[in-house]
Design a protein around this motif. Sequence first.
Motif, short mmCIF file in Angstrom:
data_model
loop_
_atom_site.label_atom_id
_atom_site.label_comp_id
_atom_site.label_asym_id
_atom_site.label_seq_id
_atom_site.Cartn_x
_atom_site.Cartn_y
_atom_site.Cartn_z
N THR A 92 0.98 -1.13 0.01
CA THR A 92 -0.07 -0.05 0.03
C THR A 92 0.71 1.16 0.01
OG1 THR A 92 -1.84 -1.07 1.04
CG2 THR A 92 -1.65 1.37 1.32
N TYR A 93 1.78 0.98 0.53
CA TYR A 93 2.89 2.46 0.70
C TYR A 93 4.00 2.11 -0.32
CZ TYR A 93 -0.16 3.85 4.63
OH TYR A 93 -1.26 4.12 5.13
N HIS A 94 3.83 1.58 -1.18
CA HIS A 94 5.01 1.60 -2.42
C HIS A 94 5.98 0.48 -2.09
CE1 HIS A 94 2.00 4.55 -3.92
NE2 HIS A 94 2.56 5.23 -2.79
N GLY A 95 5.70 -0.33 -1.21
CA GLY A 95 6.95 -1.16 -0.90
C GLY A 95 7.20 -2.26 -1.90
N GLU A 96 8.15 -2.54 -2.42
CA GLU A 96 8.78 -3.76 -3.40
C GLU A 96 9.23 -4.82 -2.31
OE1 GLU A 96 11.81 -1.97 -5.83
OE2 GLU A 96 10.68 -0.30 -6.51
N ILE A 97 8.30 -5.97 -2.53
CA ILE A 97 8.53 -6.86 -1.61
C ILE A 97 9.69 -7.93 -2.19
CG2 ILE A 97 7.66 -9.15 -0.69
CD1 ILE A 97 6.19 -6.58 0.24
N ALA A 98 10.62 -8.10 -1.07
CA ALA A 98 11.76 -8.90 -1.37
C ALA A 98 11.48 -10.27 -1.68
CB ALA A 98 12.89 -8.71 -0.58
N SER A 99 12.02 -11.04 -2.59
CA SER A 99 11.77 -12.42 -2.82
C SER A 99 12.48 -13.37 -1.97
CB SER A 99 11.98 -12.89 -4.42
OG SER A 99 11.58 -12.11 -5.11
#
Length: 99
Positions: A92-99
């Motif tokens: 929601t706050y533009h975080g890019e989830i790390a794999s």
Amino acid sequence: MSKTISAQFKSRRDAEMAVEHIVQEHGVDRTAVEVGAASGENTAGTEAARADIEDRHPKTGTDGEPALAGKVEVSVRVDDASVEAVVSSLKTYHGEIAS
């Protein structure tokens, strides 16, 4: 069982907003959250936060301008039941989830 979810943010403000949402809305203990530079550089993100804008123009010539040398990383230790909610808040706050 617990796991760690990490996401990278372009601005420190977005990272801080995600943390506040996770703590206040999902009841995650603040000690389960870590915020820091995603790289070895001291940084406040890769782009100026909206709080760094005056009269619709970026601030210029101020003392202590934030170093924009890389992304900010937020890591959250959560139990399995909270994973989806935390991932949603980070995104929601533009975080890019790390794999």
